[in-house]
Structure formats: C-alpha cells, structure tokens
Design an enzyme around this catalytic site. Structure first.
Site, PDB file in Angstrom:
ATOM      1  CG  ASN A 172      45.619   3.502  16.747  1.00 39.54           C
ATOM      2  OD1 ASN A 172      46.088   2.756  17.605  1.00 39.54           O
ATOM      3  ND2 ASN A 172      45.175   4.717  17.030  1.00 39.54           N
ATOM      4  N   PRO A 173      44.699  -0.332  16.510  1.00 40.30           N
ATOM      5  CG  PRO A 173      45.656  -2.356  17.170  1.00 40.30           C
ATOM      6  CD  PRO A 173      45.988  -1.034  16.517  1.00 40.30           C
TER       7      PRO A 173
ATOM      8  CG  PHE B  75      40.257   6.360  20.037  1.00 40.82           C
ATOM      9  CD1 PHE B  75      40.541   5.888  21.310  1.00 40.82           C
ATOM     10  CD2 PHE B  75      41.303   6.815  19.249  1.00 40.82           C
ATOM     11  CE1 PHE B  75      41.841   5.872  21.798  1.00 40.82           C
ATOM     12  CE2 PHE B  75      42.602   6.808  19.724  1.00 40.82           C
ATOM     13  CZ  PHE B  75      42.865   6.336  20.997  1.00 40.82           C
TER      14      PHE B  75
HETATM   15  C1  SAM Z   1      42.336   3.045  19.153  1.00 38.57           C
HETATM   16  S1  SAM Z   1      40.880   3.337  18.236  1.00 38.57           S
HETATM   17  C2  SAM Z   1      41.624   3.942  16.732  1.00 38.57           C
HETATM   18  C3  SAM Z   1      40.738   4.782  15.888  1.00 38.57           C
HETATM   19  C4  SAM Z   1      41.471   5.462  14.720  1.00 38.57           C
HETATM   20  N1  SAM Z   1      42.079   4.508  13.837  1.00 38.57           N
HETATM   21  C5  SAM Z   1      42.532   6.400  15.242  1.00 38.57           C
HETATM   22  O1  SAM Z   1      43.706   6.121  15.075  1.00 38.57           O
HETATM   23  O2  SAM Z   1      42.173   7.424  15.828  1.00 38.57           O
HETATM   24  C6  SAM Z   1      40.404   1.685  17.812  1.00 38.57           C
HETATM   25  C7  SAM Z   1      39.122   1.565  16.986  1.00 38.57           C
HETATM   26  O3  SAM Z   1      38.919   0.178  16.676  1.00 38.57           O
HETATM   27  C8  SAM Z   1      37.527  -0.114  16.743  1.00 38.57           C
HETATM   28  N2  SAM Z   1      37.404  -1.564  16.955  1.00 38.57           N
HETATM   29  C9  SAM Z   1      37.608  -2.249  18.106  1.00 38.57           C
HETATM   30  N3  SAM Z   1      37.449  -3.567  17.896  1.00 38.57           N
HETATM   31  C10 SAM Z   1      37.138  -3.705  16.579  1.00 38.57           C
HETATM   32  C11 SAM Z   1      36.864  -4.840  15.764  1.00 38.57           C
HETATM   33  N4  SAM Z   1      36.882  -6.075  16.259  1.00 38.57           N
HETATM   34  N5  SAM Z   1      36.579  -4.630  14.453  1.00 38.57           N
HETATM   35  C12 SAM Z   1      36.554  -3.365  13.942  1.00 38.57           C
HETATM   36  N6  SAM Z   1      36.822  -2.261  14.674  1.00 38.57           N
HETATM   37  C13 SAM Z   1      37.105  -2.432  15.971  1.00 38.57           C
HETATM   38  C14 SAM Z   1      37.034   0.749  17.881  1.00 38.57           C
HETATM   39  O4  SAM Z   1      35.640   0.943  17.816  1.00 38.57           O
HETATM   40  C15 SAM Z   1      37.856   2.025  17.658  1.00 38.57           C
HETATM   41  O5  SAM Z   1      37.160   2.912  16.814  1.00 38.57           O
END
Ligand code: SAM
Length: 291
Positions: A198-199, A103
């Site tokens: 930030n999910p 992302f």
């Molecule tokens: C919106 S991005 C945010 C990335 C970073 N924190 C940022 O702000 O740029 C959400 C991230 O959550 C990860 N993700 C999604 N579901 C997840 C889960 N169940 N456990 C861990 N990571 C997860 C995704 O792969 C992605 O990298």
C-alpha cells in the site's frame, strides 16, 4: 455550544453521559468531522476505559473523566485524527500503535490484506512494501501461517511504530529500506510467494481532509504528480522478488483503475492481472501472478 462551554468547571461533579455525548457530537459535526457520533462515543469509551458497546450501560461520567473528555473532544474538533488521540488504530483483528509520523491504516486496506492472507500458504514468504505501522504485514502474520513476513519501510518515524507493533510477532522481520532501490531485499530475489504494497499513491495537488493534510506524513500519502511515482518501481521490484507463480497485490488511488493494471501488463513478467473494488465500489487494488 461545545462540551467545554456546557461544562466550564468540569472536575468537581458527576455529569449525565447522554447529554454530554449529544453536545460533543454537535461540536464535532460543526467542525466537519465525518462521523461525529461514533468519534464522540469512541473518545468517551476511551476515557471511561470501556468498550464502545458498554456506553449504553453507563449513566454518568465523573468530573475528572469529563475534563479529559472535554479536552479530547476539543482536539478532535481541531481535526486531529481520532486514532492519534486514542493512540491506536483498529485493523482487521489488530490494535496498532499509531501517532504523529506514521500513516493511520485505513479500512479499505483491510481488503488488500485479506487478499494477501487468502494467498498465503502455510510456510510462505511474504513481503510488505511500504509497511508503515505494519498493518498488512502483521495482519498476514496474525491470520495466515507464513514462514516469514518481511516488512520494508523507509521513514524513521514510521519504523519506530512498526518495530513496536511487530515486537511480539515472531515471524515478522522489519527492514529499513527504500522500495525504489532495485537492490532492496536482493537476497530474496526469485523466492518470495506474496508481495503486498500500500504505497503513497495520491496525486500531488489532490485535496485531502485536514486529518490527512496536517497529520499523515506527506511521504506516506502523495505519490508524485501522477500518483504512480512509487508504484512504478514497486512493480519492477515485485517482479524481481517473486518466484514463478508468486503473486502481488498493490493498492492504488481510484483514478488508477486502468493505469496500475496497465503497468503490470507492460512489465511483461506478470499474468492474471486483475482489478479489485473496495466496499464502496471504487477501484482499490490490482493483483497479478508472476509468470
Ligand atoms: C500509504 S502508507 C501505507 C502504510 C501501511 N502499509 C498501511 O497500509 O497502513 C505508505 C508508507 O510507505 C512509506 N514509504 C514511502 N515511500 C517509501 C519508499 N520509497 N520506500 C519505503 N517506504 C516508503 C511511507 O513512509 C508510509 O509509511
């Protein structure tokens, strides 16, 4: 008219930079790129190996540089994210490696990171859930003086970028894990000072621009039918990880201005639930303190 039409045999002669930039800007605008002039300048600066601010001092571009610029402009016109073409994304004071599979960090998340930095006392333990490229974790490590920052990410492709970005950050530990698993980081239960997240939070079915639809991983963007599929377990996980008095900050979609604070209150373990706006005045992240 594209820069490729205007310079079909780019590669032999120098060209004047100003008209090249003007044509590229029109090409990107016609392709629906949101900030065509800025993107054209950033691509030109990248090709020329200078900061964007120095472009005004440059009169001409060499043929080989023009050829690369024409190619990159064509890619950007296909709505490949600018950051993928540059290979990096700016986030607060950092330049993070990004590309397909991770992302691209967004400017609005700088506010959540800033809130986390303000709440990180020297020596604190900080957890960044859903860390992606590591933007939040690395900004905290860069701007505060935490004892330890634990960055949790599930996607193997994102983990590769995260590990690369965190390689020189001695306080940042990368954990491959699923934030919906209540046992993740169980060894830290009740000890963490700050949890940031930030999910993926966009409700499935929401229209997104081509850069997002085609190049951000779907698992990084969409948070189930209501956008809250990851946020619900993250709230429970944060409540378990935090020490009494520790704080949590969670970014969310602007449609969740009341839903996320309500979920935090409903958990029953948090006090001081607050909602925060982004720079455009839209509800962007919710915070709370572990009671
Ligand atoms: C919106 S991005 C945010 C990335 C970073 N924190 C940022 O702000 O740029 C959400 C991230 O959550 C990860 N993700 C999604 N579901 C997840 C889960 N169940 N456990 C861990 N990571 C997860 C995704 O792969 C992605 O990298």
């Amino acid at each position: 008219m594209t820069v490729a039409d205007e310079h079909p045999s780019a590669g032999t002669e120098r060209a004047r930079l100003a008209p090249v930039l003007a044509t590229a800007t029109k090409e990107l605008a016609a392709a629906g790129v949101e900030s065509p002039r800025a993107d054209a300048e950033l691509l030109a600066a990248h090709v020329l190996g200078v900061g964007r601010g120095r472009l005004a001092l440059i009169d001409t571009i060499r043929g080989d540089e023009l050829r690369r610029f024409v190619a990159l402009t064509g890619e950007r016109a296909k709505r490949i994210p600018l950051q993928h073409l540059l290979g990096t994304a700016a986030f607060r004071h950092l330049e993070l490696a990004v590309g397909e599979g991770v992302f691209v960090p967004r400017p609005e998340t700088e506010l959540l990171a800033g809130w986390g930095i303000e709440h990180t006392a020297p020596g604190a333990t900080v957890v960044d859930l859903c860390s992606g490229s590591g933007a939040i974790a690395l900004a905290v490590a860069d701007e505060a003086r935490p004892g330890r920052v634990v960055a949790v990410e599930r996607s193997p492709a994102a983990l590769a970028f995260l590990r690369r970005n965190a390689a020189a950050a001695s306080t940042v530990e990368v954990v491959a894990g699923d934030v919906t698993d209540p046992a993740v980081l169980s060894e830290l239960r009740g000890t963490v000072d700050v949890v940031l997240c930030n999910p993926p939070y966009v409700p499935v079915g929401t229209a997104v621009p081509p850069e997002v639809a085609d190049h951000d991983p779907a698992g990084a963007v969409f948070g189930g039918a209501d956008g809250l599929t990851i946020i619900r377990p993250v709230i429970a996980l944060a409540a378990g990880l935090l020490r009494p008095g520790g704080v949590v900050g969670i970014e969310h979609d602007d449609v969740h201005a009341s839903a996320v604070p309500e979920l935090l209150r409903a958990d029953g373990r948090f006090t001081e639930v607050a909602e925060h706006l982004d720079l455009t005045g839209r509800p962007r992240f919710a915070t709370a303190r572990r009671g």
